[in-house]
Write a protein that holds these residues in place. Structure first.
Motif, short mmCIF file in Angstrom:
data_model
loop_
_atom_site.label_atom_id
_atom_site.label_comp_id
_atom_site.label_asym_id
_atom_site.label_seq_id
_atom_site.Cartn_x
_atom_site.Cartn_y
_atom_site.Cartn_z
N GLU A 180 23.16 4.66 47.31
CA GLU A 180 22.16 4.23 46.35
C GLU A 180 22.75 3.98 44.96
O GLU A 180 22.03 3.60 44.03
CB GLU A 180 21.04 5.26 46.25
CG GLU A 180 20.27 5.48 47.54
CD GLU A 180 19.16 6.49 47.38
OE1 GLU A 180 18.52 6.49 46.32
OE2 GLU A 180 18.93 7.28 48.31
N GLY B 117 17.39 8.88 45.81
CA GLY B 117 16.74 9.79 46.75
C GLY B 117 17.69 10.81 47.34
O GLY B 117 17.25 11.81 47.91
N LYS C 167 11.49 -9.58 47.09
CA LYS C 167 11.32 -8.66 48.20
C LYS C 167 12.33 -7.54 48.08
O LYS C 167 13.50 -7.78 47.78
CB LYS C 167 11.49 -9.39 49.54
CG LYS C 167 10.41 -10.43 49.83
CD LYS C 167 10.61 -11.04 51.21
CE LYS C 167 9.52 -12.06 51.51
NZ LYS C 167 9.69 -12.68 52.85
N LEU C 168 11.89 -6.31 48.31
CA LEU C 168 12.77 -5.14 48.24
C LEU C 168 13.08 -4.66 49.64
O LEU C 168 12.24 -4.72 50.54
CB LEU C 168 12.10 -4.02 47.44
CG LEU C 168 11.66 -4.34 46.01
CD1 LEU C 168 11.04 -3.11 45.37
CD2 LEU C 168 12.82 -4.83 45.17
N ASN C 169 14.29 -4.14 49.84
CA ASN C 169 14.66 -3.55 51.13
C ASN C 169 14.52 -2.04 51.12
O ASN C 169 15.09 -1.35 51.96
CB ASN C 169 16.08 -3.96 51.51
CG ASN C 169 17.11 -3.56 50.46
OD1 ASN C 169 16.84 -2.73 49.58
ND2 ASN C 169 18.29 -4.16 50.53
N ARG C 170 13.76 -1.53 50.16
CA ARG C 170 13.48 -0.10 50.03
C ARG C 170 12.16 0.05 49.30
O ARG C 170 11.66 -0.91 48.70
CB ARG C 170 14.59 0.60 49.23
CG ARG C 170 14.85 -0.06 47.89
CD ARG C 170 15.63 0.83 46.96
NE ARG C 170 15.99 0.13 45.73
CZ ARG C 170 15.16 -0.12 44.74
NH1 ARG C 170 13.89 0.28 44.81
NH2 ARG C 170 15.57 -0.74 43.64
N PRO C 171 11.56 1.23 49.33
CA PRO C 171 10.31 1.43 48.56
C PRO C 171 10.56 1.26 47.07
O PRO C 171 11.62 1.62 46.54
CB PRO C 171 9.92 2.88 48.90
CG PRO C 171 10.59 3.17 50.18
CD PRO C 171 11.88 2.39 50.17
N ALA C 172 9.59 0.67 46.38
CA ALA C 172 9.72 0.47 44.93
C ALA C 172 9.73 1.81 44.22
O ALA C 172 9.14 2.79 44.70
CB ALA C 172 8.57 -0.39 44.43
N ARG C 173 10.42 1.87 43.08
CA ARG C 173 10.43 3.08 42.28
C ARG C 173 10.13 2.72 40.84
O ARG C 173 10.26 1.56 40.43
CB ARG C 173 11.77 3.81 42.38
CG ARG C 173 12.97 2.96 42.07
CD ARG C 173 14.24 3.80 42.06
NE ARG C 173 15.41 3.01 41.75
CZ ARG C 173 16.35 2.70 42.61
NH1 ARG C 173 16.28 3.12 43.86
NH2 ARG C 173 17.39 1.97 42.24
N THR C 174 9.71 3.68 40.07
CA THR C 174 9.39 3.43 38.67
C THR C 174 10.66 3.14 37.89
O THR C 174 11.77 3.49 38.31
CB THR C 174 8.68 4.65 38.05
OG1 THR C 174 9.54 5.80 38.18
CG2 THR C 174 7.36 4.91 38.76
#
Length: 324
Positions: free
Chosen positions: A183, A176, A163-170
């Motif tokens: 970050e 950001g 589970k991630l606590n932020r949007p997934a990124r490539t």
């Protein structure tokens, strides 16, 4: 096998062709590796054996299990072996440990190491961090003379998290926010002119004097000269704790100054940063929670300090026992 049968079998070895000889060697290699690992565990355990539950050094033999002798503590009556209470406890396939540690010395990826050793990739990953869990603490007690300190930043990663606590990124994404933010993982590295190095993942965001007091102060000799860039945290830290400090103004293009104490620069620690980044790139992304293990791994390899699998295993086992 009884002795007469063994002599007959051994006498027929020269008649084997090349594929048969290679097959025989491959079959004997795990047994040889197991014997070597077991002997090393027993050798190191004999010098510093104690109960992992109560730290009592009084014991007596209590049989054998899984190829290792067991001992019973005379104080608490619990039984243990030389790996009990350590990250290596209950770790199976000991006959493959040395071969796997050879891939660690070679900085091989998880999948390649799993293929070479003959284990599942999840096993190779788990072994990597089991062996590095305590070996990463093999660090110098104090930095002496002129000690350079500087921080570096890596984009935080939740690789492998369910589970991630932020949007997934490539893969290989960007932060950001511009500049130094929460970050980014902040990694502090300090290195004296003798090549002794300490490092720590101090947290997320900018470096502070409190970070330096927590992670750097216990490792500095009181007579050390601390050299850094113009970061205000180093000046505040040195002033608060009475540490001699010199800074180089990299923003103004000043990379080297001369003083009575010696050359004032941070080129050694910056070169270490560069080597660490280049070495880390081969793993194609490292989770933030494992960064300290990779820092310890890199320090073990730096300057060929660890050149063999046996040496790495010896350090791991020795440090494990010293931490009990």
């Amino acid at each position: 096998m009884r002795a007469p049968h063994f002599k007959k079998w051994f006498a027929r070895l020269p008649a084997l062709n090349l594929p048969q000889r290679l097959h025989t060697l491959a079959a004997l290699q795990p047994a040889a590796g197991l014997a070597q690992v077991t002997a090393l565990i027993g050798q190191l355990g004999a010098a510093q054996r104690r109960c992992p539950a109560c730290a009592c050094e009084r014991y007596h033999r209590h049989g054998q299990a899984n190829g290792l002798p067991r001992y019973r503590c005379r104080a608490c009556r619990r039984t243990y072996n030389d790996l009990s209470g350590t990250p290596l406890a209950r770790l199976r396939q000991r006959e493959k440990w040395l071969k796997y540690l050879g891939t660690v010395v070679a900085s091989t990826s998880v999948r390649t190491a799993a293929s070479q050793v003959g284990v599942h990739r999840n096993t190779a990953f788990r072994w990597r961090h089991r062996f590095l869990e305590r070996a990463k603490h093999d660090r110098p007690q104090l930095l002496n003379g002129i000690a350079e300190a500087d921080e570096m930043y890596l984009l935080e990663s939740q690789k492998g998290a369910k589970k991630l606590n932020r949007p997934a990124r490539t893969r290989g994404g960007r932060a950001g926010k511009r500049g130094i933010s929460c970050e980014l993982d902040c990694i502090l590295v300090a290195r004296d002119r003798g090549g002794q190095t300490i490092d720590a993942v101090v947290g997320r965001g900018a470096l502070t004097a409190a970070h330096l007091a927590r992670h750097l102060l216990p490792r500095l000799d009181r007579q050390v000269l601390l050299v850094s860039d113009g970061h205000a945290a180093y000046r505040a830290f040195a002033r608060q704790h009475g540490i001699a400090h010199q800074a180089v103004d990299l923003r103004a293009g000043v990379r080297l100054r001369r003083s009575t104490a010696g050359a004032i620069h941070v080129q050694n620690v910056n070169a270490y940063h560069s080597r660490f980044r280049q070495w880390l790139s081969r793993f194609r992304g490292v989770a933030s929670r494992y960064l300290s293990n990779y820092l310890g791994w890199r320090w073990a390899l730096d300057g060929n300090r660890i050149a063999s699998a046996e040496q790495l295993l010896r350090i791991a086992i020795g440090l494990i026992h010293s931490q009990r």
